[in-house]
Design an enzyme around this catalytic site. Structure first.
Site, PDB file in Angstrom:
ATOM      1  N   PHE A 106       0.811  -1.220   0.000  1.00  0.00           N
ATOM      2  CA  PHE A 106       0.000   0.000   0.000  1.00  0.00           C
ATOM      3  C   PHE A 106       0.840   1.264   0.000  1.00  0.00           C
ATOM      4  O   PHE A 106       0.411   2.330  -0.470  1.00  0.00           O
ATOM      5  CB  PHE A 106      -0.959  -0.005   1.204  1.00  0.00           C
ATOM      6  CG  PHE A 106      -0.350   0.395   2.525  1.00  0.00           C
ATOM      7  CD1 PHE A 106      -0.468   1.695   3.002  1.00  0.00           C
ATOM      8  CD2 PHE A 106       0.320  -0.532   3.306  1.00  0.00           C
ATOM      9  CE1 PHE A 106       0.072   2.067   4.223  1.00  0.00           C
ATOM     10  CE2 PHE A 106       0.859  -0.173   4.529  1.00  0.00           C
ATOM     11  CZ  PHE A 106       0.742   1.124   4.992  1.00  0.00           C
ATOM     12  N   LYS A 107       2.056   1.171   0.498  1.00  0.00           N
ATOM     13  CA  LYS A 107       2.892   2.363   0.630  1.00  0.00           C
ATOM     14  C   LYS A 107       3.416   2.868  -0.706  1.00  0.00           C
ATOM     15  O   LYS A 107       4.004   3.949  -0.771  1.00  0.00           O
ATOM     16  CB  LYS A 107       4.025   2.087   1.612  1.00  0.00           C
ATOM     17  CG  LYS A 107       3.484   1.865   3.015  1.00  0.00           C
ATOM     18  CD  LYS A 107       4.520   1.428   4.012  1.00  0.00           C
ATOM     19  CE  LYS A 107       3.863   1.160   5.368  1.00  0.00           C
ATOM     20  NZ  LYS A 107       4.809   0.695   6.379  1.00  0.00           N
ATOM     21  N   ASP A 108       3.170   2.097  -1.767  1.00  0.00           N
ATOM     22  CA  ASP A 108       3.539   2.576  -3.098  1.00  0.00           C
ATOM     23  C   ASP A 108       2.849   3.899  -3.416  1.00  0.00           C
ATOM     24  O   ASP A 108       3.430   4.762  -4.075  1.00  0.00           O
ATOM     25  CB  ASP A 108       3.175   1.542  -4.169  1.00  0.00           C
ATOM     26  CG  ASP A 108       4.171   0.399  -4.256  1.00  0.00           C
ATOM     27  OD1 ASP A 108       5.374   0.646  -4.034  1.00  0.00           O
ATOM     28  OD2 ASP A 108       3.755  -0.733  -4.537  1.00  0.00           O
ATOM     29  N   THR A 140       7.563  -0.077   4.100  1.00  0.00           N
ATOM     30  CA  THR A 140       7.914   1.322   3.850  1.00  0.00           C
ATOM     31  C   THR A 140       9.235   1.426   3.105  1.00  0.00           C
ATOM     32  O   THR A 140       9.367   2.183   2.142  1.00  0.00           O
ATOM     33  CB  THR A 140       7.999   2.106   5.170  1.00  0.00           C
ATOM     34  OG1 THR A 140       6.723   2.129   5.795  1.00  0.00           O
ATOM     35  CG2 THR A 140       8.442   3.542   4.918  1.00  0.00           C
TER      36      THR A 140
END
Length: 436
Positions: A106-108, A140
């Site tokens: 999701f941190k993309d 991250t």
């Protein structure tokens, strides 16, 4: 728009200053001075909009005063050049699959947006070298390293706890080279985060090099994560859910992800309530019950990206709700699960529903199962591809899982790391030597 520190002891700054500095001089976290409320017309058309289209409008509301309109449009669309499917897992439960980006996490979204925004601010500062410090408990580091790879005028130092991230996660930021430096810290994620925070407050270090953070400490990293909350809500309504009874469950570690969702709600997104799902690191869960925030050393779990004992973004949650425990508990509930409970959920969901969770998604799915009311529809965030935790997941379901080609390429690279103790003087000396 101006940005202020959560402590209120520093001067207000511009977006560029907030992004480049990362952390306020008083050790507070930057927050927008106000949150623009999006118009009714925007919400009326939301279910029919594409993710990039709605993200552009949200970005313009948040950052439009500080970034050229066409440039902001372009960098927002570049950030979101991959899909984020909403998948039905059960009758009233949906998975928002946030693992279809370059590093399958999701941190993309936040990392890619921040890299492009920092590149925009650097466009007229060809001689400025920004040094990005990022502590990671897993995803991250890979998202930031890949987001910033070969970005001109930027170096990235990824600090990660030795032996406490999966092999695939480690490979995603230790095999890149170029402007990415991986630092293997003999300690925990909290040790890594403490080193980063201390570096920002060290006067000598900041005189010698320009430092910023790419953790959710940085406003450019966590604010763009609200894009997919709007999209998830819109897709759930489009699927027939009651728009007044949508609940979002977020697997929570450093609390940047859920904070982005809470700000989306402040801007008008009608999410009914949030569930913060914890593993055995139950600091926030205990705060919800007692009203007392008591940080403690993190413990290692199979949902390692959530192994945080002192969540940085708790300060932002307090700020959003003016430190009112009553107001926080009215909109956020909490859960906490052991490794056994996480594994049982992952195994059972795969067997009964045919849906393979990663350990973090399993925490969130179980929280929905146990806390969703009959009239509600629940969305849980599936934050990383299960293959990123291959050994753990295979051990639970007793079946081999395929590694996507995106991940396989990282495993074929050569590991390049610098081992360091969890000692600030050693870390500081390393950074200073890296200037030469």
């Amino acid at each position: 728009m101006k940005y202020r520190s959560t402590t209120g002891k520093s001067q207000e700054v511009s977006l560029e200053e907030a992004v480049v500095k990362g952390l306020a001089p008083d050790n507070g976290l930057y927050m927008p001075l106000s949150f623009p409320e999006l118009p009714k017309a925007f919400f009326d058309k939301l279910p029919e909009m594409s993710l990039p289209d709605m993200a552009v409008e949200i970005a313009q509301a948040l950052f439009g005063e500080d970034v050229d309109k066409s440039a902001l449009n372009e960098l927002t669309r570049e950030t979101l050049n991959f899909s984020i499917p909403l998948v039905k897992v059960d009758e009233n439960k949906y998975s928002l699959e946030l693992f279809h980006g370059p590093t399958l996490a999701f941190k993309d979204v936040g990392a890619r947006f921040m890299a492009r925004l920092l590149g925009y601010f650097n466009r007229d500062n060809k001689d400025r070298l920004v040094n990005v410090l990022v502590a990671t408990s897993g995803d991250t580091g890979s998202a930031v390293a890949n987001g910033f790879l070969d970005v001109q005028g930027v170096r990235v130092f990824v600090l990660y706890p030795k032996g406490k991230v999966s092999k695939i996660q480690e490979a995603q930021f230790t095999t890149l080279g170029s402007n990415i430096e991986a630092l293997e810290i003999d300690g925990t994620f909290d040790d890594c985060q403490a080193l980063v925070k201390k570096a920002f407050l060290d006067e000598e270090l900041n005189q010698k090099m320009m430092l910023t953070s790419a953790n959710s400490i940085n406003v450019a990293r966590f604010l763009p994560q609200m894009f997919y909350y709007f999209y998830a809500y819109a897709q759930t309504v489009k699927a027939g859910a009651n728009p007044d009874n949508i609940v979002v469950c977020v697997p929570s570690g450093n609390f940047g992800n859920i904070t982005a969702g809470l700000i989306a709600k402040k801007m008008g997104l009608p999410i009914k309530r949030f569930i913060a799902a914890n593993n055995a690191n139950d600091i926030f869960f205990n705060y919800l019950r007692s009203g007392e925030y008591v940080p403690k050393s993190s413990v290692q779990t199979i949902a390692n990206a959530m192994d945080v004992g002192n969540p940085s973004n708790f300060a932002r949650i307090l700020d959003l709700y003016e430190s009112s425990h009553k107001s926080i508990t009215e909109e956020i509930s909490g859960t906490t699960y052991s490794d056994k409970e996480i594994a049982d959920t992952l195994r059972k969901t795969y067997k009964d529903k045919g849906y393979l969770l990663d350990p973090h998604g399993a925490v969130a799915y179980r929280a929905l199962e146990e806390n969703l009311r009959p009239e509600e529809t629940g969305i849980f965030l599936e934050t990383a591809h299960p293959a990123k935790f291959k050994e753990t997941v295979e051990g639970i379901i007793e079946k081999e899982i395929e590694i996507p080609s995106k991940l396989q390429k990282f495993l074929e690279g050569e590991k390049q790391t610098t081992p360091l103790l969890a000692d600030f003087n050693e870390f500081k000396n390393f950074l200073i030597k890296s200037i030469n």
